[in-house]
Design an enzyme around this catalytic site. Structure first.
Site, PDB file in Angstrom:
ATOM      1  N   ASP A   1      27.784 -32.110  -8.707  1.00 55.99           N
ATOM      2  CA  ASP A   1      27.292 -31.205  -9.737  1.00 55.99           C
ATOM      3  C   ASP A   1      28.506 -30.764 -10.552  1.00 55.99           C
ATOM      4  O   ASP A   1      29.249 -29.865 -10.155  1.00 55.99           O
ATOM      5  CB  ASP A   1      26.584 -30.015  -9.103  1.00 55.99           C
ATOM      6  CG  ASP A   1      26.023 -29.062 -10.152  1.00 55.99           C
ATOM      7  OD1 ASP A   1      26.322 -29.265 -11.358  1.00 55.99           O
ATOM      8  OD2 ASP A   1      25.291 -28.130  -9.788  1.00 55.99           O
TER       9      ASP A   1
ATOM     10  N   LYS B   1      26.743 -27.154 -19.711  1.00 59.41           N
ATOM     11  CA  LYS B   1      27.784 -26.281 -20.245  1.00 59.41           C
ATOM     12  C   LYS B   1      28.613 -26.949 -21.364  1.00 59.41           C
ATOM     13  O   LYS B   1      28.144 -27.038 -22.485  1.00 59.41           O
ATOM     14  CB  LYS B   1      28.634 -25.721 -19.098  1.00 59.41           C
ATOM     15  CG  LYS B   1      27.736 -24.852 -18.175  1.00 59.41           C
ATOM     16  CD  LYS B   1      28.434 -23.995 -17.174  1.00 59.41           C
ATOM     17  CE  LYS B   1      27.421 -23.026 -16.560  1.00 59.41           C
ATOM     18  NZ  LYS B   1      27.242 -23.113 -15.127  1.00 59.41           N
TER      19      LYS B   1
ATOM     20  N   TYR C   1      26.068 -23.190  -6.166  1.00 53.66           N
ATOM     21  CA  TYR C   1      24.966 -22.877  -7.080  1.00 53.66           C
ATOM     22  C   TYR C   1      24.674 -24.102  -7.927  1.00 53.66           C
ATOM     23  O   TYR C   1      25.584 -24.713  -8.496  1.00 53.66           O
ATOM     24  CB  TYR C   1      25.322 -21.695  -7.977  1.00 53.66           C
ATOM     25  CG  TYR C   1      24.208 -21.315  -8.934  1.00 53.66           C
ATOM     26  CD1 TYR C   1      23.014 -20.763  -8.449  1.00 53.66           C
ATOM     27  CD2 TYR C   1      24.328 -21.528 -10.310  1.00 53.66           C
ATOM     28  CE1 TYR C   1      21.986 -20.421  -9.314  1.00 53.66           C
ATOM     29  CE2 TYR C   1      23.305 -21.181 -11.180  1.00 53.66           C
ATOM     30  CZ  TYR C   1      22.133 -20.631 -10.677  1.00 53.66           C
ATOM     31  OH  TYR C   1      21.112 -20.292 -11.537  1.00 53.66           O
TER      32      TYR C   1
HETATM   33  C1  LIG Z   1      25.775 -23.189 -14.480  1.00 51.81           C
HETATM   34  C2  LIG Z   1      25.554 -24.156 -13.397  1.00 51.81           C
HETATM   35  C3  LIG Z   1      24.297 -24.745 -13.179  1.00 51.81           C
HETATM   36  C4  LIG Z   1      23.063 -24.324 -13.922  1.00 51.81           C
HETATM   37  O1  LIG Z   1      23.117 -24.612 -15.273  1.00 51.81           O
HETATM   38  P1  LIG Z   1      22.138 -23.806 -16.283  1.00 51.81           P
HETATM   39  O2  LIG Z   1      22.414 -24.422 -17.595  1.00 51.81           O
HETATM   40  O3  LIG Z   1      22.537 -22.367 -16.151  1.00 51.81           O
HETATM   41  O4  LIG Z   1      20.747 -24.032 -15.810  1.00 51.81           O
HETATM   42  C5  LIG Z   1      24.204 -25.728 -12.223  1.00 51.81           C
HETATM   43  N1  LIG Z   1      25.262 -26.103 -11.501  1.00 51.81           N
HETATM   44  C6  LIG Z   1      26.481 -25.546 -11.659  1.00 51.81           C
HETATM   45  C7  LIG Z   1      27.630 -26.026 -10.844  1.00 51.81           C
HETATM   46  C8  LIG Z   1      26.658 -24.545 -12.599  1.00 51.81           C
HETATM   47  O5  LIG Z   1      27.873 -23.974 -12.727  1.00 51.81           O
END
Ligand SMILES: *Cc1c(COP(=O)(O)O)cnc(C)c1O
Length: 436
Positions: free
Chosen positions: A241, A269, A146
Site C-alpha cells: 500500500d 495522494k 491504515y
Molecule cells: C491515506 C491512505 C489510504 C486511504 O486513502 P484515502 O484517499 O484517504 O481513501 C490508504 N492507505 C494508506 C497507506 C494511506 O496513507
C-alpha cells in the site's frame, strides 16, 4: 499565543450543525488534541492561511499529496485547462493513458493500472483482485496499518481509527473481518506463523512498506524481503500500500527505495496532485483479472476523472525535475536535526524519538526506537498535545495526532525550517513540563 480564532470558531459552530462533528474526515475535528480546528481560507507553497488571517508553515500537506507545496502554478493551470474542456465524461480520455504511462515508468513491478477516486477504493479493489486471482479469502494486515476505511481492513487500523481508540468499528460485521489476520509490524516471524497456520487460505499480505499511519515507522532490515519470500513460497500475493509512500519516499516509491517487488501496488495522494485519485497497479497477468478483461468487478463514475488526471500528470512531471528528491531529503534531514536540537535544549533528548524516511517524519514522545504499534502506543499523548498546541499557536500546522506523519514539501525553504525550529523550542519546553 496571539493567534486569532474568532472566525474559525464561528465557522466550526456552523459546520457542526450540518456536518457530522463539523468535518468530513474524523481526525480533522481535533478530537485527539482538544480545541477546535482552524478553518482554512487558502494556501500557497508551504503556507496555509486560516479564516482569521493566521499564517502557518504547513507540515500536513493535505495529508501527503502536497509534495510540491500548495497551488503550484503549473498544477493550477493544468487543472483549469482540463476543467474548461469539461470536468467529466464517463468515457475514455488520453490523460488516463498518459498518467498510467508515467506511473508505470516509475514502478518496474507494475504493467497495468486501474484508477479509482480514493486510496480506500484502491486498497479495497486490491484485496478483491488478490482474492479473485488466487481463489483464496484471507488477508494478512499489520496492526496499526491504515489502508482506508473499507470494512475488511478496519481491523486494528492506524490513523484516525487509532486516534479515536476504535480498534475496529461498529457497522462492520464480524464475518467481514473474520478473514483478516492481523500481525505486529516488523515481525516476519509472526507472519510466518500465520502462513504456517493458514497457508493455503491466504490470498495476500497487505503492508505499508513504510508505516505512516501510526507515526512514521521504517521497515526493519529484511522485513519486506521476508514478506516477499513468504508470499512467493505460499502462492500468496504481496500488496504494497503505497498510497502515502508512492512518489513520496522516492520516485519509485518504497519498493524502489528498498528493492522489494510487490505483486500489487496501491497508490493515491501524490498521484492526484491534490485532487481525488487512487490507483491499483501490478503485473498484467494479475491486473487482467479485473473487469472488463476478467471477472473481478470494479467500476467508478468518476474514475480516471480528467481534471484529477491533469493535476496528477502536472505534479508527476514537476517531480521528474532532476534533484528534487535530493533537495527534499536535505530539507527533511535539516528539519529533523533542528527539531532534535530543540528537543535536546528542552531536556528531552532521552524522552522523545525522531523517525524519518525521506520527507515523512515524526516525533514520538517516547524514548524509542518505535518499531510497531505497541511501541507507538507508549507515547505520552498529553506531552504530544502540549507540543502540538504550542506549535499551532506559534504558526506551525501539524497533524493533530501523535499517530500521523509530518510531510515536507519542495516548497519548504531553509528559512521555514529555521522558523519552525524556533517555535519548536518553546513547544518542547511546554511538553517538558508534562514529562518532568
Ligand atoms: C491515506 C491512505 C489510504 C486511504 O486513502 P484515502 O484517499 O484517504 O481513501 C490508504 N492507505 C494508506 C497507506 C494511506 O496513507
Amino acid at each position: 499565543m496571539s493567534r486569532r480564532t474568532d472566525k474559525s470558531k464561528i465557522a466550526f459552530e456552523q459546520a457542526e450543525k450540518v456536518l457530522v462533528g463539523g468535518v468530513n474526515s474524523p481526525v480533522r475535528a481535533y478530537g485527539a488534541v482538544g480545541g477546535q480546528p482552524p478553518f482554512i481560507a487558502r494556501a500557497s507553497g508551504a503556507r496555509l492561511m486560516d479564516l482569521d488571517g493566521n499564517e502557518y508553515i504547513d507540515y500536513v500537506g493535505t495529508w501527503g499529496p502536497a509534495i510540491l507545496g500548495h497551488a503550484h502554478p503549473k498544477v493550477v493551470e493544468a487543472v483549469c485547462d482540463a476543467a474548461r474542456k469539461g470536468a467529466s465524461f464517463g468515457a475514455p480520455t488520453e490523460a488516463e493513458t498518459r498518467l498510467a504511462e508515467v506511473i508505470l515508468a516509475a514502478l518496474p513491478s507494475c504493467e497495468k493500472v486501474r484508477f479509482t477516486s480514493s486510496g480506500t477504493e484502491a486498497t479495497m479493489t486490491a484485496i478483491r483482485l488478490a482474492r479473485g486471482a488466487t481463489g483464496r479469502d484471507k488477508i494478512v494486515k499489520f496492526i496499526g496499518g491504515y489502508h482506508g476505511h473499507a470494512d475488511a481492513l478496519l481491523v486494528q487500523a492506524g490513523s484516525g481509527a487509532t486516534t479515536l481508540g476504535v480498534p475496529s468499528s461498529p457497522g462492520v460485521p464480524a464475518d467481514t473481518t473474520s478473514h483478516t489476520l492481523p500481525a505486529p509490524y516488523n515481525d516476519a516471524e509472526a507472519t510466518a506463523r500465520l502462513f504456517a497456520e493458514h497457508g493455503e487460505d491466504i490470498a495476500a499480505v497487505l503492508v505499508e512498506p513504510v508505516a505512516g499511519n501510526m507515526g512514521v515507522i521504517p521497515p526493519a532490515d529484511g522485513f519486506l524481503r521476508a514478506l516477499r519470500e513468504q508470499c512467493t513460497r505460499r502462492g500468496a500475493l504481496l500488496i504494497f500500500d503505497e498510497v502515502m509512500t508512492g512518489f513520496r519516499v522516492a520516485r519509485g516509491g518504497a519498493q524502489g527505495l528498498y528493492g522489494v517487488r510487490p505483486d500489487i501496488t496501491t497508490l493515491g495522494k501524490i498521484i492526484g496532485g491534490g485532487l481525488p485519485v487512487g490507483a491499483v497497479a501490478g503485473r498484467a497477468k494479475i491486473m487482467d483479472h479485473l473487469a472488463p478483461i476478467g471477472p473481478v468487478y470494479q467500476a467508478g463514475t468518476l474514475s480516471g476523472n480528467p481534471v484529477a488526471m491533469a493535476a496528477g500528470l502536472a505534479t508527476l512531471e514537476l517531480l521528474a525535475q532532476p534533484g528534487i528528491y535530493e533537495a527534499l531529503e536535505t530539507t527533511s534531514a535539516n528539519l529533523s536535526k533542528a527539531l532534535q536540537t530543540a528537543a535536546s535544549e528542552a531536556g528531552l533528548s532521552q524522552k522523545v524519538c525522531f523517525q524519518r524516511v525521506g520527507s515523512m517524519l515524526c516525533c514520538f514522545f517516547t524514548p524509542g526506537p518505535v518499531r510497531n504499534y505497541d511501541d507507538a502506543k507508549t507515547s505520552n499523548l498529553e506531552a504530544f498535545n502540549a507540543w502540538f498546541h504550542a506549535m499551532l499557536d506559534g504558526g506551525v500546522y501539524l497533524a493533530p495526532s501523535q499517530f500521523e506523519a509530518m510531510f515536507v514539501s519542495a516548497a519548504h525553504t531553509a528559512d521555514d525550517i529555521e522558523t519552525t525550529a524556533g517555535f519548536a523550542k518553546t513547544a518542547f519546553q511546554a511538553a517538558a513540563k508534562i514529562l518532568s
